[in-house]
Design a protein around this motif. Sequence first.
Motif, short mmCIF file in Angstrom:
data_model
loop_
_atom_site.label_atom_id
_atom_site.label_comp_id
_atom_site.label_asym_id
_atom_site.label_seq_id
_atom_site.Cartn_x
_atom_site.Cartn_y
_atom_site.Cartn_z
N PHE A 3 6.74 6.38 -23.07
CA PHE A 3 6.73 7.84 -23.09
C PHE A 3 8.13 8.41 -22.94
O PHE A 3 8.43 9.48 -23.46
CB PHE A 3 5.81 8.39 -22.00
CG PHE A 3 4.35 8.30 -22.38
CD1 PHE A 3 3.89 8.86 -23.56
CD2 PHE A 3 3.45 7.67 -21.55
CE1 PHE A 3 2.56 8.79 -23.91
CE2 PHE A 3 2.12 7.60 -21.89
CZ PHE A 3 1.66 8.15 -23.08
N ALA A 4 9.02 7.72 -22.23
CA ALA A 4 10.39 8.23 -22.07
C ALA A 4 11.07 8.37 -23.43
O ALA A 4 11.69 9.40 -23.72
CB ALA A 4 11.20 7.32 -21.16
N GLU A 5 10.94 7.35 -24.29
CA GLU A 5 11.54 7.41 -25.62
C GLU A 5 10.87 8.49 -26.47
O GLU A 5 11.53 9.19 -27.24
CB GLU A 5 11.44 6.06 -26.34
CG GLU A 5 12.28 4.97 -25.73
CD GLU A 5 11.56 4.21 -24.62
OE1 GLU A 5 10.34 4.43 -24.41
OE2 GLU A 5 12.22 3.41 -23.95
N THR A 6 9.56 8.60 -26.32
CA THR A 6 8.83 9.60 -27.10
C THR A 6 9.27 11.01 -26.75
O THR A 6 9.59 11.82 -27.63
CB THR A 6 7.31 9.45 -26.86
OG1 THR A 6 6.92 8.14 -27.23
CG2 THR A 6 6.53 10.47 -27.67
N PHE A 7 9.33 11.31 -25.46
CA PHE A 7 9.70 12.65 -25.05
C PHE A 7 11.17 12.95 -25.33
O PHE A 7 11.53 14.08 -25.65
CB PHE A 7 9.36 12.89 -23.58
CG PHE A 7 7.86 12.98 -23.35
CD1 PHE A 7 7.09 13.88 -24.05
CD2 PHE A 7 7.25 12.13 -22.45
CE1 PHE A 7 5.72 13.95 -23.86
CE2 PHE A 7 5.88 12.20 -22.24
CZ PHE A 7 5.11 13.11 -22.96
N LYS A 8 12.02 11.93 -25.26
CA LYS A 8 13.42 12.12 -25.64
C LYS A 8 13.51 12.50 -27.11
O LYS A 8 14.23 13.43 -27.49
CB LYS A 8 14.24 10.86 -25.38
CG LYS A 8 15.68 10.98 -25.87
CD LYS A 8 16.46 9.69 -25.75
CE LYS A 8 17.86 9.85 -26.34
NZ LYS A 8 18.60 8.62 -26.38
N ALA A 9 12.76 11.79 -27.94
CA ALA A 9 12.78 12.07 -29.37
C ALA A 9 12.24 13.47 -29.66
O ALA A 9 12.79 14.18 -30.50
CB ALA A 9 11.96 11.02 -30.12
N VAL A 73 0.78 6.89 -32.71
CA VAL A 73 1.54 7.28 -31.52
C VAL A 73 1.19 8.71 -31.12
O VAL A 73 1.03 9.01 -29.94
CB VAL A 73 3.06 7.11 -31.74
CG1 VAL A 73 3.84 7.67 -30.57
CG2 VAL A 73 3.39 5.64 -31.94
N PHE A 74 1.04 9.59 -32.10
CA PHE A 74 0.66 10.96 -31.79
C PHE A 74 -0.74 11.00 -31.16
O PHE A 74 -0.99 11.78 -30.24
CB PHE A 74 0.71 11.84 -33.05
CG PHE A 74 2.11 12.14 -33.48
CD1 PHE A 74 2.83 13.15 -32.87
CD2 PHE A 74 2.72 11.41 -34.48
CE1 PHE A 74 4.14 13.43 -33.26
CE2 PHE A 74 4.01 11.68 -34.88
CZ PHE A 74 4.72 12.69 -34.26
N GLU A 75 -1.64 10.17 -31.65
CA GLU A 75 -2.98 10.10 -31.07
C GLU A 75 -2.92 9.63 -29.62
O GLU A 75 -3.61 10.16 -28.75
CB GLU A 75 -3.86 9.17 -31.90
CG GLU A 75 -4.19 9.74 -33.27
CD GLU A 75 -4.81 8.72 -34.20
OE1 GLU A 75 -4.95 7.53 -33.83
OE2 GLU A 75 -5.13 9.12 -35.33
N GLU A 76 -2.08 8.66 -29.37
CA GLU A 76 -1.91 8.15 -28.01
C GLU A 76 -1.36 9.23 -27.07
O GLU A 76 -1.82 9.39 -25.94
CB GLU A 76 -0.96 6.94 -28.02
CG GLU A 76 -1.02 6.10 -26.78
CD GLU A 76 -0.20 4.83 -26.94
OE1 GLU A 76 0.39 4.41 -25.94
OE2 GLU A 76 -0.15 4.27 -28.06
N ILE A 77 -0.41 10.01 -27.55
CA ILE A 77 0.16 11.10 -26.76
C ILE A 77 -0.91 12.15 -26.47
O ILE A 77 -1.04 12.64 -25.34
CB ILE A 77 1.35 11.75 -27.49
CG1 ILE A 77 2.51 10.77 -27.58
CG2 ILE A 77 1.79 13.04 -26.79
CD1 ILE A 77 3.61 11.22 -28.53
N MET A 78 -1.70 12.49 -27.49
CA MET A 78 -2.76 13.49 -27.31
C MET A 78 -3.80 13.02 -26.30
O MET A 78 -4.28 13.81 -25.48
CB MET A 78 -3.42 13.82 -28.65
CG MET A 78 -2.48 14.49 -29.63
SD MET A 78 -1.72 16.00 -29.01
CE MET A 78 -3.14 17.04 -28.93
N LEU A 79 -4.14 11.75 -26.34
CA LEU A 79 -5.09 11.20 -25.36
C LEU A 79 -4.52 11.28 -23.96
O LEU A 79 -5.22 11.60 -22.99
CB LEU A 79 -5.46 9.75 -25.71
CG LEU A 79 -6.37 9.58 -26.90
CD1 LEU A 79 -6.51 8.09 -27.25
CD2 LEU A 79 -7.74 10.18 -26.61
#
Length: 92
Positions: A3-9, A73-79
């Motif tokens: 999640f750190a990489e995702t939110f940074k992006a 990955v977007f689905e995982e974030i939404m979950l």
Amino acid sequence: MGFAETFKALSDPVRREILLMLREGRMSAGDIGSHFDMTGATISYHLSILKKADLVYETKQKNFVFYELNTSVFEEIMLWFAQFKGENSDEN
């Protein structure tokens, strides 16, 4: 995926704009870059951050590299976000 990489992006408006553009389908780096007033190296940097976060993936076809959204990955974030909604949200 972390999640750190995702939110940074996702924290950068240029990268968010690239993701919105990719909703329409795969695009080459040149096509992506033509929408921005920045160098190819800067576009490459942004695409690299998105790839590290697994938000996009690339495929090579002859002399071109195409980028596409990685929707899983977007689905995982939404979950993950959905867990904050609470179980009793339908009763309100």
